[in-house]
Write a protein that holds these residues in place. Sequence first.
Motif, mmCIF file in Angstrom:
data_model
loop_
_atom_site.group_PDB
_atom_site.id
_atom_site.type_symbol
_atom_site.label_atom_id
_atom_site.label_comp_id
_atom_site.label_asym_id
_atom_site.label_seq_id
_atom_site.Cartn_x
_atom_site.Cartn_y
_atom_site.Cartn_z
ATOM 1 N N TYR A 34 0.830 -1.197 0.000
ATOM 2 C CA TYR A 34 0.000 0.000 0.000
ATOM 3 C C TYR A 34 0.870 1.255 0.000
ATOM 4 O O TYR A 34 1.942 1.282 0.601
ATOM 5 C CB TYR A 34 -0.881 0.042 1.254
ATOM 6 N N TYR A 36 0.295 5.284 1.088
ATOM 7 C CA TYR A 36 -0.554 6.267 1.729
ATOM 8 C C TYR A 36 0.119 7.630 1.666
ATOM 9 O O TYR A 36 1.333 7.739 1.609
ATOM 10 C CB TYR A 36 -0.770 5.934 3.207
ATOM 11 N N LEU A 46 -5.361 6.565 1.637
ATOM 12 C CA LEU A 46 -4.889 5.483 0.780
ATOM 13 C C LEU A 46 -4.808 5.961 -0.658
ATOM 14 O O LEU A 46 -5.786 6.478 -1.201
ATOM 15 C CB LEU A 46 -5.814 4.277 0.894
ATOM 16 N N TYR A 49 -2.973 0.436 -3.889
ATOM 17 C CA TYR A 49 -2.630 -0.830 -3.282
ATOM 18 C C TYR A 49 -2.389 -1.852 -4.376
ATOM 19 O O TYR A 49 -2.857 -1.691 -5.515
ATOM 20 C CB TYR A 49 -3.690 -1.302 -2.281
ATOM 21 N N GLU A 59 -6.934 4.449 -5.625
ATOM 22 C CA GLU A 59 -8.048 4.850 -4.783
ATOM 23 C C GLU A 59 -8.491 6.278 -5.041
ATOM 24 O O GLU A 59 -9.656 6.610 -4.864
ATOM 25 C CB GLU A 59 -7.655 4.707 -3.299
ATOM 26 N N GLU A 94 0.736 -5.695 4.192
ATOM 27 C CA GLU A 94 -0.263 -6.380 4.982
ATOM 28 C C GLU A 94 0.248 -7.772 5.290
ATOM 29 O O GLU A 94 0.806 -8.442 4.423
ATOM 30 C CB GLU A 94 -1.564 -6.464 4.202
ATOM 31 N N GLN A 101 -1.682 -3.962 8.832
ATOM 32 C CA GLN A 101 -0.727 -3.310 7.953
ATOM 33 C C GLN A 101 0.415 -2.754 8.788
ATOM 34 O O GLN A 101 0.195 -2.124 9.820
ATOM 35 C CB GLN A 101 -1.407 -2.201 7.154
ATOM 36 N N ASN B 93 -11.683 -1.765 9.202
ATOM 37 C CA ASN B 93 -11.442 -2.555 8.005
ATOM 38 C C ASN B 93 -12.738 -3.201 7.529
ATOM 39 O O ASN B 93 -12.990 -4.370 7.780
ATOM 40 C CB ASN B 93 -10.401 -3.624 8.296
ATOM 41 N N LYS B 97 -9.316 -3.004 2.953
ATOM 42 C CA LYS B 97 -8.618 -1.737 3.017
ATOM 43 C C LYS B 97 -8.899 -1.068 4.346
ATOM 44 O O LYS B 97 -10.040 -1.029 4.791
ATOM 45 C CB LYS B 97 -9.074 -0.827 1.866
ATOM 46 N N SER B 99 -9.386 2.086 6.807
ATOM 47 C CA SER B 99 -9.822 3.472 6.774
ATOM 48 C C SER B 99 -9.430 4.096 8.101
ATOM 49 O O SER B 99 -9.823 3.624 9.164
ATOM 50 C CB SER B 99 -11.332 3.549 6.572
#
Lengths: 112, 110
Positions: A34, A36, A46, A49, A59, A94, A101, B93, B97, B99
């Motif tokens: 990922y 960010y 985000l 990914y 995203e 992850e 993560q 989650n 993903k 948040s």
Amino acid sequence: SQTIHQWPATLVQPVGSPLSLECTVEGTSNPNLYWYRQAAGRGLQLLFYSVGIGQISSEVPQNLSASRPQDRQFILSSKKLLLSDSGFYLCAREEGAKNIQYFGAGTRLSVL
Amino acid sequence: GESVGLHLPTLSVQEGDNSIINCAYSNSASDYFIWYKQESGKGPQFIIDIRSNMDKRQGQRVTVLLNKTVKHLSLQIAATQPGDSAVYFCAENPDYKLSFGAGTTVTVRA
């Protein structure tokens, strides 16, 4: 522990210049990776990914792109930086069935 | 926009006291929650997680409480130490993903 390498730690770039931030991870193969971005005093947004080589999901539509040329390499790029691209960029992987993560140390990007 | 938020952006705590950091989430489908700690200039560090089939989980000096009825999550830090000064994020989650909320800045007073 699984290690995440990000470089550089800090970067100052002029508006309109290109960008390439690299993230490499150690450990188990085929990790979810990922990217960010974190603005000052804000949470994490985000950006991209990847669930495997060549597989990128975006995203947020923006001035950035990502690539995954190797299993443990994730690259964030831009052809022409904008002032609004300034921020703290974090790479994460992850692990396990729990979707936890783990983050790298980040790159502080200042676009001037 | 962010679906996970925090009640207070800052928290000042006396060293040795207990800290309570709150978080509200909005997605009923979320079944997994994580707390992260971020020190200045560093990446977020995993603290503790909890699944929606639990309402409490304890770690070393930390406890996470989950109230699904009101969609509320809290992190309790026992005997807060100067090294606990950081920004704390909750993350939910709902799918694969995470948040993240905006974070609570915790400052420990000596």
